[in-house]
Design a protein around this motif. Sequence first.
Motif, PDB file in Angstrom:
ATOM      1  N   LYS A  83       0.830  -1.209   0.000  1.00 17.73           N
ATOM      2  CA  LYS A  83       0.000   0.000   0.000  1.00 17.73           C
ATOM      3  C   LYS A  83       0.864   1.258   0.000  1.00 17.73           C
ATOM      4  O   LYS A  83       0.577   2.232  -0.705  1.00 17.73           O
ATOM      5  N   PHE A  84       1.944   1.243   0.763  1.00 20.56           N
ATOM      6  CA  PHE A  84       2.808   2.412   0.865  1.00 20.56           C
ATOM      7  C   PHE A  84       3.534   2.671  -0.450  1.00 20.56           C
ATOM      8  O   PHE A  84       3.644   3.814  -0.897  1.00 20.56           O
ATOM      9  N   LEU A  85       4.034   1.633  -1.079  1.00 20.68           N
ATOM     10  CA  LEU A  85       4.728   1.799  -2.353  1.00 20.68           C
ATOM     11  C   LEU A  85       3.780   2.293  -3.441  1.00 20.68           C
ATOM     12  O   LEU A  85       4.173   3.062  -4.320  1.00 20.68           O
ATOM     13  N   ALA A  86       2.528   1.855  -3.380  1.00 21.97           N
ATOM     14  CA  ALA A  86       1.550   2.258  -4.386  1.00 21.97           C
ATOM     15  C   ALA A  86       1.154   3.719  -4.238  1.00 21.97           C
ATOM     16  O   ALA A  86       0.909   4.413  -5.232  1.00 21.97           O
ATOM     17  N   ASN A  87       1.109   4.205  -2.992  1.00 24.59           N
ATOM     18  CA  ASN A  87       0.697   5.593  -2.748  1.00 24.59           C
ATOM     19  C   ASN A  87       1.145   5.988  -1.343  1.00 24.59           C
ATOM     20  O   ASN A  87       0.389   5.834  -0.381  1.00 24.59           O
ATOM     21  N   PRO A  88       2.374   6.499  -1.191  1.00 22.38           N
ATOM     22  CA  PRO A  88       2.910   6.776   0.150  1.00 22.38           C
ATOM     23  C   PRO A  88       2.011   7.625   1.044  1.00 22.38           C
ATOM     24  O   PRO A  88       1.737   7.231   2.182  1.00 22.38           O
ATOM     25  N   PRO A  89       1.507   8.791   0.583  1.00 28.97           N
ATOM     26  CA  PRO A  89       0.702   9.616   1.497  1.00 28.97           C
ATOM     27  C   PRO A  89      -0.660   9.020   1.823  1.00 28.97           C
ATOM     28  O   PRO A  89      -1.265   9.376   2.832  1.00 28.97           O
ATOM     29  N   ASP A  90      -1.145   8.113   0.973  1.00 27.28           N
ATOM     30  CA  ASP A  90      -2.417   7.466   1.262  1.00 27.28           C
ATOM     31  C   ASP A  90      -2.245   6.429   2.371  1.00 27.28           C
ATOM     32  O   ASP A  90      -3.127   6.256   3.219  1.00 27.28           O
ATOM     33  N   ALA A  91      -1.102   5.754   2.374  1.00 25.81           N
ATOM     34  CA  ALA A  91      -0.829   4.743   3.400  1.00 25.81           C
ATOM     35  C   ALA A  91      -0.396   5.372   4.717  1.00 25.81           C
ATOM     36  O   ALA A  91      -0.674   4.839   5.790  1.00 25.81           O
ATOM     37  N   HIS A  92       0.286   6.504   4.628  1.00 25.92           N
ATOM     38  CA  HIS A  92       0.801   7.182   5.827  1.00 25.92           C
ATOM     39  C   HIS A  92       0.684   8.684   5.616  1.00 25.92           C
ATOM     40  O   HIS A  92       1.482   9.277   4.901  1.00 25.92           O
ATOM     41  N   LYS A  93      -0.323   9.272   6.218  1.00 30.35           N
ATOM     42  CA  LYS A  93      -0.564  10.707   6.048  1.00 30.35           C
ATOM     43  C   LYS A  93       0.670  11.518   6.443  1.00 30.35           C
ATOM     44  O   LYS A  93       1.242  11.321   7.508  1.00 30.35           O
ATOM     45  N   GLY A  94       1.081  12.412   5.548  1.00 37.86           N
ATOM     46  CA  GLY A  94       2.237  13.248   5.831  1.00 37.86           C
ATOM     47  C   GLY A  94       3.565  12.620   5.472  1.00 37.86           C
ATOM     48  O   GLY A  94       4.617  13.170   5.785  1.00 37.86           O
ATOM     49  N   ALA A  95       3.530  11.457   4.807  1.00 36.16           N
ATOM     50  CA  ALA A  95       4.776  10.768   4.451  1.00 36.16           C
ATOM     51  C   ALA A  95       5.673  11.662   3.602  1.00 36.16           C
ATOM     52  O   ALA A  95       5.205  12.385   2.724  1.00 36.16           O
ATOM     53  N   ARG A  96       6.970  11.589   3.861  1.00 35.44           N
ATOM     54  CA  ARG A  96       7.922  12.421   3.122  1.00 35.44           C
ATOM     55  C   ARG A  96       8.463  11.733   1.882  1.00 35.44           C
ATOM     56  O   ARG A  96       9.033  12.382   1.015  1.00 35.44           O
ATOM     57  N   ALA A 173      -2.530   6.618  12.622  1.00 34.53           N
ATOM     58  CA  ALA A 173      -3.595   5.745  12.132  1.00 34.53           C
ATOM     59  C   ALA A 173      -3.063   4.543  11.360  1.00 34.53           C
ATOM     60  O   ALA A 173      -3.736   3.521  11.253  1.00 34.53           O
ATOM     61  N   HIS A 174      -1.853   4.657  10.806  1.00 36.01           N
ATOM     62  CA  HIS A 174      -1.309   3.579   9.980  1.00 36.01           C
ATOM     63  C   HIS A 174      -0.624   2.480  10.786  1.00 36.01           C
ATOM     64  O   HIS A 174      -0.267   1.438  10.232  1.00 36.01           O
ATOM     65  N   LEU A 175      -0.424   2.697  12.074  1.00 40.00           N
ATOM     66  CA  LEU A 175       0.401   1.769  12.857  1.00 40.00           C
ATOM     67  C   LEU A 175      -0.145   0.349  12.867  1.00 40.00           C
ATOM     68  O   LEU A 175       0.608  -0.618  12.764  1.00 40.00           O
ATOM     69  N   SER A 176      -1.471   0.212  13.005  1.00 42.30           N
ATOM     70  CA  SER A 176      -2.037  -1.132  13.096  1.00 42.30           C
ATOM     71  C   SER A 176      -1.913  -1.894  11.783  1.00 42.30           C
ATOM     72  O   SER A 176      -1.930  -3.131  11.773  1.00 42.30           O
ATOM     73  N   ASP A 177      -1.804  -1.177  10.666  1.00 39.28           N
ATOM     74  CA  ASP A 177      -1.575  -1.835   9.376  1.00 39.28           C
ATOM     75  C   ASP A 177      -0.106  -2.189   9.180  1.00 39.28           C
ATOM     76  O   ASP A 177       0.220  -3.116   8.440  1.00 39.28           O
ATOM     77  N   LYS A 178       0.761  -1.450   9.837  1.00 34.53           N
ATOM     78  CA  LYS A 178       2.196  -1.565   9.580  1.00 34.53           C
ATOM     79  C   LYS A 178       2.910  -2.541  10.512  1.00 34.53           C
ATOM     80  O   LYS A 178       3.743  -3.337  10.069  1.00 34.53           O
ATOM     81  N   TYR A 179       2.614  -2.460  11.799  1.00 32.46           N
ATOM     82  CA  TYR A 179       3.390  -3.194  12.798  1.00 32.46           C
ATOM     83  C   TYR A 179       2.561  -4.233  13.538  1.00 32.46           C
ATOM     84  O   TYR A 179       1.337  -4.133  13.632  1.00 32.46           O
ATOM     85  N   SER A 180       3.264  -5.181  14.135  1.00 35.56           N
ATOM     86  CA  SER A 180       2.705  -5.989  15.212  1.00 35.56           C
ATOM     87  C   SER A 180       3.113  -5.316  16.518  1.00 35.56           C
ATOM     88  O   SER A 180       3.965  -4.420  16.534  1.00 35.56           O
ATOM     89  N   ALA A 181       2.517  -5.749  17.625  1.00 36.05           N
ATOM     90  CA  ALA A 181       2.907  -5.182  18.915  1.00 36.05           C
ATOM     91  C   ALA A 181       4.387  -5.440  19.182  1.00 36.05           C
ATOM     92  O   ALA A 181       5.105  -4.586  19.712  1.00 36.05           O
ATOM     93  N   SER A 182       4.870  -6.603  18.783  1.00 37.43           N
ATOM     94  CA  SER A 182       6.268  -6.956  19.018  1.00 37.43           C
ATOM     95  C   SER A 182       7.217  -6.099  18.188  1.00 37.43           C
ATOM     96  O   SER A 182       8.209  -5.566  18.698  1.00 37.43           O
ATOM     97  N   SER A 183       6.919  -5.946  16.890  1.00 31.79           N
ATOM     98  CA  SER A 183       7.832  -5.178  16.039  1.00 31.79           C
ATOM     99  C   SER A 183       7.776  -3.690  16.374  1.00 31.79           C
ATOM    100  O   SER A 183       8.788  -2.986  16.289  1.00 31.79           O
ATOM    101  N   LEU A 184       6.599  -3.192  16.784  1.00 30.53           N
ATOM    102  CA  LEU A 184       6.507  -1.788  17.196  1.00 30.53           C
ATOM    103  C   LEU A 184       7.261  -1.571  18.502  1.00 30.53           C
ATOM    104  O   LEU A 184       7.948  -0.555  18.671  1.00 30.53           O
ATOM    105  N   ALA A 185       7.155  -2.519  19.422  1.00 25.93           N
ATOM    106  CA  ALA A 185       7.892  -2.407  20.686  1.00 25.93           C
ATOM    107  C   ALA A 185       9.393  -2.361  20.430  1.00 25.93           C
ATOM    108  O   ALA A 185      10.124  -1.585  21.062  1.00 25.93           O
ATOM    109  N   GLN A 186       9.853  -3.164  19.494  1.00 29.19           N
ATOM    110  CA  GLN A 186      11.280  -3.159  19.167  1.00 29.19           C
ATOM    111  C   GLN A 186      11.704  -1.795  18.638  1.00 29.19           C
ATOM    112  O   GLN A 186      12.759  -1.271  19.006  1.00 29.19           O
ATOM    113  N   PHE A 187      10.868  -1.197  17.776  1.00 27.16           N
ATOM    114  CA  PHE A 187      11.180   0.133  17.254  1.00 27.16           C
ATOM    115  C   PHE A 187      11.174   1.176  18.368  1.00 27.16           C
ATOM    116  O   PHE A 187      12.082   2.008  18.464  1.00 27.16           O
ATOM    117  N   LEU A 188      10.156   1.153  19.218  1.00 26.32           N
ATOM    118  CA  LEU A 188      10.043   2.149  20.284  1.00 26.32           C
ATOM    119  C   LEU A 188      11.190   2.040  21.286  1.00 26.32           C
ATOM    120  O   LEU A 188      11.589   3.037  21.889  1.00 26.32           O
TER     121      LEU A 188
END
Length: 262
Positions: A83-96, A173-188
């Motif tokens: 989804k992000f590759l197809a349309n970055p700002p649609d998948a993640h609002k404000g994407a750079r 809003a995109h976090l639940s589509d992007k990460y699992s709790a485990s992978s997000l915890a690792q990032f945080l």
Amino acid sequence: MKRTALPLALAFLGLGIDSHAVPLIAGLDENSSLALAEAGEALMGELQCANCHAGGAEYLFARKSGPDLSEVGQRVSSGFLIKFLANPPDAHKGARMPDLLQALPVKEREGAVEALAAFLISLGHEDEALPAWEEGDGARGKALFEEVGCLACHEDPRDGPSRKPVESLSSLAHLSDKYSASSLAQFLHEPLEVRKSGRMPDFHLSSREAADLAQFLVPGRAQVAKAEQAEPQKVRLGKRLFVQLNCVACHSLKDLPPPRPS
């Protein structure tokens, strides 16, 4: 700076961009006092234009790297990558990240997205699980979200989709589509390991605190959704496109050639 100045500054840089796709740049909003040319100069640095474009700008701005993609297939869901590759700002609002595929005909674009996603999904070892993060507590995570100051930069996820978005705040809003709790915890736990040039500071959270915060942000997401293993030919095509599109200018990867200036 008036509300319309950010799109105007993007136009100043020669970037034809829809208003809904305007990247989120902290400080460049309706309250900014920067003149248009100053805003354009700030954008050149924030959007990392000099990573790809030579001609003097590279001497004005320190090079910033994009997120480390070396294990992206292990920590980010395949559906989000597509989804992000197809349309970055649609998948993640404000994407750079710029939409490098927007000029392609629809069929070519779809094929390029599939190939790039296949390559990125392959970056991560299926037999190597993420570190075993202890199960987080969403209630503790909610308190931590308020305590460490997340609301200074991010929209409050508890407000839901009905809330009018704030232009100067980054959406979660995109976090639940992007990460699992485990992978997000690792990032945080160590955000600068993945985003060395990222704005988000390392709050030096303990593993328990990172797990609590992740459980608050993506409750019930135990694992990252994996795609079926792609055909080797498609992975090779995606790798070739990654180099051709000069993605290496922002995302350096082992065994790939260095970026080329345009």
